[in-house]
Design a protein around this motif. Structure first.
Motif, PDB file in Angstrom:
ATOM      1  N   PHE A  91      12.137  -4.083   3.911  1.00 38.49           N
ATOM      2  CA  PHE A  91      11.301  -5.283   3.906  1.00 38.49           C
ATOM      3  C   PHE A  91      11.975  -6.440   4.630  1.00 38.49           C
ATOM      4  CE2 PHE A  91      10.486  -9.384   1.722  1.00 38.49           C
ATOM      5  CZ  PHE A  91       9.193  -9.593   2.173  1.00 38.49           C
ATOM      6  N   THR A  92      13.240  -6.667   4.357  1.00 43.05           N
ATOM      7  CA  THR A  92      13.925  -7.810   4.979  1.00 43.05           C
ATOM      8  C   THR A  92      14.174  -7.569   6.464  1.00 43.05           C
ATOM      9  OG1 THR A  92      16.061  -6.912   4.252  1.00 43.05           O
ATOM     10  CG2 THR A  92      15.018  -8.572   2.845  1.00 43.05           C
ATOM     11  N   THR A  93      14.263  -6.291   6.859  1.00 45.53           N
ATOM     12  CA  THR A  93      14.414  -5.977   8.280  1.00 45.53           C
ATOM     13  C   THR A  93      13.102  -6.182   9.023  1.00 45.53           C
ATOM     14  OG1 THR A  93      16.141  -4.343   7.801  1.00 45.53           O
ATOM     15  CG2 THR A  93      15.020  -4.164   9.933  1.00 45.53           C
ATOM     16  N   ALA A  94      12.009  -5.808   8.375  1.00 48.50           N
ATOM     17  CA  ALA A  94      10.685  -5.941   9.002  1.00 48.50           C
ATOM     18  C   ALA A  94       9.709  -6.494   7.960  1.00 48.50           C
ATOM     19  CB  ALA A  94      10.204  -4.591   9.525  1.00 48.50           C
ATOM     20  N   PRO A  95       9.749  -7.804   7.709  1.00 42.45           N
ATOM     21  CA  PRO A  95       8.886  -8.399   6.684  1.00 42.45           C
ATOM     22  C   PRO A  95       7.403  -8.210   7.009  1.00 42.45           C
ATOM     23  CG  PRO A  95      10.612  -9.938   7.358  1.00 42.45           C
ATOM     24  CD  PRO A  95      10.625  -8.815   8.346  1.00 42.45           C
ATOM     25  N   SER A  96       6.658  -7.661   6.075  1.00 40.90           N
ATOM     26  CA  SER A  96       5.218  -7.467   6.218  1.00 40.90           C
ATOM     27  C   SER A  96       4.626  -7.276   4.833  1.00 40.90           C
ATOM     28  CB  SER A  96       4.906  -6.244   7.085  1.00 40.90           C
ATOM     29  OG  SER A  96       5.301  -5.047   6.432  1.00 40.90           O
ATOM     30  N   VAL A  97       3.336  -7.475   4.729  1.00 40.31           N
ATOM     31  CA  VAL A  97       2.663  -7.304   3.440  1.00 40.31           C
ATOM     32  C   VAL A  97       2.779  -5.863   2.970  1.00 40.31           C
ATOM     33  CG1 VAL A  97       0.419  -7.343   2.293  1.00 40.31           C
ATOM     34  CG2 VAL A  97       1.087  -9.243   3.775  1.00 40.31           C
ATOM     35  N   SER A  98       2.661  -4.917   3.895  1.00 39.42           N
ATOM     36  CA  SER A  98       2.747  -3.504   3.499  1.00 39.42           C
ATOM     37  C   SER A  98       4.149  -3.172   2.973  1.00 39.42           C
ATOM     38  CB  SER A  98       2.391  -2.596   4.673  1.00 39.42           C
ATOM     39  OG  SER A  98       3.271  -2.800   5.773  1.00 39.42           O
ATOM     40  N   ASN A  99       5.181  -3.670   3.629  1.00 42.35           N
ATOM     41  CA  ASN A  99       6.542  -3.413   3.158  1.00 42.35           C
ATOM     42  C   ASN A  99       6.829  -4.151   1.844  1.00 42.35           C
ATOM     43  OD1 ASN A  99       7.337  -1.619   5.120  1.00 42.35           O
ATOM     44  ND2 ASN A  99       8.272  -3.165   6.438  1.00 42.35           N
ATOM     45  N   LEU A 100       6.205  -5.309   1.664  1.00 49.37           N
ATOM     46  CA  LEU A 100       6.347  -6.022   0.401  1.00 49.37           C
ATOM     47  C   LEU A 100       5.699  -5.226  -0.731  1.00 49.37           C
ATOM     48  CD1 LEU A 100       7.130  -8.522  -1.261  1.00 49.37           C
ATOM     49  CD2 LEU A 100       4.920  -9.539  -0.604  1.00 49.37           C
ATOM     50  N   THR A 101       4.553  -4.634  -0.454  1.00 46.69           N
ATOM     51  CA  THR A 101       3.865  -3.813  -1.462  1.00 46.69           C
ATOM     52  C   THR A 101       4.723  -2.608  -1.847  1.00 46.69           C
ATOM     53  OG1 THR A 101       1.699  -4.485  -0.604  1.00 46.69           O
ATOM     54  CG2 THR A 101       1.786  -2.475  -1.947  1.00 46.69           C
ATOM     55  N   ILE A 102       5.338  -1.979  -0.858  1.00 43.99           N
ATOM     56  CA  ILE A 102       6.229  -0.843  -1.136  1.00 43.99           C
ATOM     57  C   ILE A 102       7.410  -1.286  -1.982  1.00 43.99           C
ATOM     58  CG2 ILE A 102       7.825   0.796  -0.064  1.00 43.99           C
ATOM     59  CD1 ILE A 102       5.868   0.889   2.335  1.00 43.99           C
ATOM     60  N   LEU A 103       7.955  -2.450  -1.673  1.00 43.78           N
ATOM     61  CA  LEU A 103       9.097  -2.980  -2.426  1.00 43.78           C
ATOM     62  C   LEU A 103       8.702  -3.293  -3.870  1.00 43.78           C
ATOM     63  CD1 LEU A 103      11.928  -4.085  -2.749  1.00 43.78           C
ATOM     64  CD2 LEU A 103      11.198  -6.187  -1.580  1.00 43.78           C
ATOM     65  N   LYS A 104       7.541  -3.878  -4.057  1.00 39.92           N
ATOM     66  CA  LYS A 104       7.079  -4.175  -5.419  1.00 39.92           C
ATOM     67  C   LYS A 104       6.918  -2.894  -6.240  1.00 39.92           C
ATOM     68  CE  LYS A 104       4.532  -8.505  -4.586  1.00 39.92           C
ATOM     69  NZ  LYS A 104       3.189  -9.139  -4.626  1.00 39.92           N
ATOM     70  N   THR A 105       6.371  -1.861  -5.620  1.00 36.61           N
ATOM     71  CA  THR A 105       6.186  -0.587  -6.317  1.00 36.61           C
ATOM     72  C   THR A 105       7.531   0.031  -6.685  1.00 36.61           C
ATOM     73  OG1 THR A 105       4.100  -0.178  -5.147  1.00 36.61           O
ATOM     74  CG2 THR A 105       5.198   1.736  -6.131  1.00 36.61           C
ATOM     75  N   ALA A 106       8.491  -0.051  -5.764  1.00 38.23           N
ATOM     76  CA  ALA A 106       9.832   0.475  -6.034  1.00 38.23           C
ATOM     77  C   ALA A 106      10.499  -0.288  -7.173  1.00 38.23           C
ATOM     78  CB  ALA A 106      10.686   0.405  -4.772  1.00 38.23           C
ATOM     79  N   TRP A 107      10.281  -1.596  -7.208  1.00 41.93           N
ATOM     80  CA  TRP A 107      10.819  -2.433  -8.299  1.00 41.93           C
ATOM     81  C   TRP A 107      10.227  -2.019  -9.639  1.00 41.93           C
ATOM     82  CZ3 TRP A 107       7.657  -5.784 -11.192  1.00 41.93           C
ATOM     83  CH2 TRP A 107       8.339  -6.587 -12.112  1.00 41.93           C
ATOM     84  N   GLU A 108       8.919  -1.852  -9.692  1.00 44.05           N
ATOM     85  CA  GLU A 108       8.262  -1.467 -10.947  1.00 44.05           C
ATOM     86  C   GLU A 108       8.739  -0.097 -11.430  1.00 44.05           C
ATOM     87  OE1 GLU A 108       3.788  -0.923 -12.885  1.00 44.05           O
ATOM     88  OE2 GLU A 108       4.013  -1.330 -10.743  1.00 44.05           O
ATOM     89  N   THR A 109       8.854   0.850 -10.505  1.00 45.47           N
ATOM     90  CA  THR A 109       9.306   2.195 -10.874  1.00 45.47           C
ATOM     91  C   THR A 109      10.722   2.167 -11.426  1.00 45.47           C
ATOM     92  OG1 THR A 109       7.899   3.192  -9.165  1.00 45.47           O
ATOM     93  CG2 THR A 109       9.715   4.533 -10.012  1.00 45.47           C
ATOM     94  N   ALA A 110      11.597   1.425 -10.764  1.00 45.79           N
ATOM     95  CA  ALA A 110      12.989   1.339 -11.221  1.00 45.79           C
ATOM     96  C   ALA A 110      13.081   0.660 -12.580  1.00 45.79           C
ATOM     97  CB  ALA A 110      13.832   0.595 -10.195  1.00 45.79           C
ATOM     98  N   LEU A 111      12.273  -0.383 -12.794  1.00 46.46           N
ATOM     99  CA  LEU A 111      12.312  -1.099 -14.064  1.00 46.46           C
ATOM    100  C   LEU A 111      11.768  -0.236 -15.204  1.00 46.46           C
ATOM    101  CD1 LEU A 111      12.908  -3.605 -15.712  1.00 46.46           C
ATOM    102  CD2 LEU A 111      10.751  -4.597 -14.913  1.00 46.46           C
ATOM    103  N   LEU A 112      10.766   0.565 -14.924  1.00 46.89           N
ATOM    104  CA  LEU A 112      10.274   1.501 -15.938  1.00 46.89           C
ATOM    105  C   LEU A 112      11.372   2.496 -16.322  1.00 46.89           C
ATOM    106  CD1 LEU A 112       6.649   2.199 -14.674  1.00 46.89           C
ATOM    107  CD2 LEU A 112       7.257   1.218 -16.895  1.00 46.89           C
ATOM    108  N   THR A 113      12.085   3.003 -15.335  1.00 49.20           N
ATOM    109  CA  THR A 113      13.155   3.957 -15.618  1.00 49.20           C
ATOM    110  C   THR A 113      14.312   3.287 -16.347  1.00 49.20           C
ATOM    111  OG1 THR A 113      12.555   4.962 -13.499  1.00 49.20           O
ATOM    112  CG2 THR A 113      14.481   5.852 -14.601  1.00 49.20           C
TER     113      THR A 113
END
Length: 396
Positions: A91-113
């Motif tokens: 995301f920080t290398t190529a900021p975009s809404v799609s990459n932000l969405t992927i990052l948010k999903t990764a955050w949620e998955t990690a926090l659930l685990t």
């Protein structure tokens, strides 16, 4: 004739004396009087502390907890936080809404685990104070903004614990009042913001890697073999104290009680800003996952195959014949876990709003959470012979 009568009387006296001696002997016989003991003596009238009992397979219990739950859960957590950091750098290398969405999903998955391992706060996790480093809330947003604007921070310092971890990411990824595009623009135009984001995710990875490496080296065997007793410092004591502390203080109190206002002095006014994931607006999935994980762990479930149920703390309680109101304690505890999960599923997100507009129902769920405390903190520990070694001063 008189001689025969005399002999008869003598025989009666002798036989009566023998009967009295035998009766007296049996009447004061000492031995093991517990029917559950291996050497139970049904003729014993007085307990002499000689009872011998079959030993519970504590090594088997610890082996199952380590290999079936702890190691695979730590592995899953490590994998998911690695993915989180990769999504952050992408995301920080190529900021975009799609990459932000992927990052948010990764955050949620990690926090659930994270909820699956957060209660394993002993051994390696306790050594690095993992819980405080990873998921402290409420997060210090003013401190985060100052760090970014000044370009100065030291995430390895304990004073930065409320400015890093999953809850700092909650703020950084769900900035209040900003659309996803505006968040992307923020990282595009704000100096140090991308560096800070990446360092926060890297810090989580560093700590997860340490825990992962410790459990996959000598600590696992040390944990399994530390089973000679249940005294303080033993693995059973570590496990029981850790899950009690986590449940009582971080789950019951932290995730639900504090936002509801249960601990807010005489006013009992809700404190909605204290919910987990305040900026995301979704707190309940993480609370539910936390309860479910504790329930599975206590029941000895396989982390990857939950229906595979092996030696757990429930079996240990059953071995001791622990009862609560005429029912097996393990069943009462398991049913209470299910009651709590059902109650949490009956609430609505955002929890920050629910604790205000539906406070009464929230308190009903809190009462269900509270009812589990004496079952695991008093009844279970008593059955297993474990001493609670932490202090909780919240007044309950």
């Amino acid at each position: 004739m008189l001689k025969l009568i005399s002999l008869f009387k003598k025989n009666v006296v002798i036989k009566s004396s023998i009967v009295l001696v035998i009766f007296a002997f049996n009447g004061c016989k000492k031995g093991c009087t517990d029917p559950l003991a291996l050497n139970y003596d049904p003729n014993a009238k007085k307990e002499n502390q000689s009872c011998e009992y079959e030993s519970f397979n504590k090594q088997g219990l610890l082996d199952n907890l380590a290999n079936s739950f702890i190691l695979p859960s730590v592995e899953a957590y490590k994998t998911n936080v690695d993915n989180l950091h990769l999504a952050s750098t992408s995301f920080t290398t190529a900021p975009s809404v799609s990459n932000l969405t992927i990052l948010k999903t990764a955050w949620e998955t990690a926090l659930l685990t994270w909820q699956d391992i957060a209660f394993l706060d002993f051994g390696p996790a306790a050594y690095i104070v993992l819980k405080s480093q990873t998921n402290t809330y409420p997060t210090d947003t003013a401190g985060i903004n100052l760090n970014i604007s000044s370009g100065n921070w030291l995430l390895t310092s304990a004073s930065f614990n409320d400015q890093k971890g999953f809850q700092a990411l909650d703020y950084l990824l769900h900035m209040p009042g900003k659309t996803d595009q505006q968040i992307v623009d923020y990282y595009t135009t704000t100096s140090n913001a991308s560096s800070y984001l990446n360092e926060v995710t890297q810090d989580i990875v560093t700590n997860a890697t340490y825990i992962h490496n410790q459990w996959n080296s000598s600590y696992k065997d040390d944990f399994i073999n530390n089973n000679e007793s249940n005294a303080q410092g033993s693995s059973v004591s570590d496990v029981v104290n850790a899950l009690n502390l986590h449940y009582e203080y971080y789950l019951r109190r932290g995730k639900i009680g504090l936002p509801l206002g249960v601990f807010n002095g005489f006013t009992q006014q809700p404190m909605p800003e204290l919910v987990e994931c305040y900026y995301y607006g979704q707190s309940l999935p993480f609370a539910i996952r936390a309860v479910e994980s504790l329930q599975k762990f206590m029941n000895g479930c396989n982390y990857l195959i939950p229906e595979e149920n092996n030696l757990g703390l429930d079996d240990y309680m059953n071995f001791t014949n622990a009862q609560q109101a005429g029912s097996p304690l393990s069943e009462v505890i398991d049913n209470q876990f299910s009651e709590i999960i059902a109650g949490l599923n009956g609430l609505s997100d955002p929890l920050s709003n629910e604790v205000v507009v539906n406070n009464a129902q929230g308190n009903v769920v809190y009462d269900k959470l509270q009812q589990l405390v004496p079952l695991i903190k008093v009844d279970m520990t008593s059955a297993l012979g474990v001493l609670i070694t932490y202090q909780d001063n919240d007044g309950d």
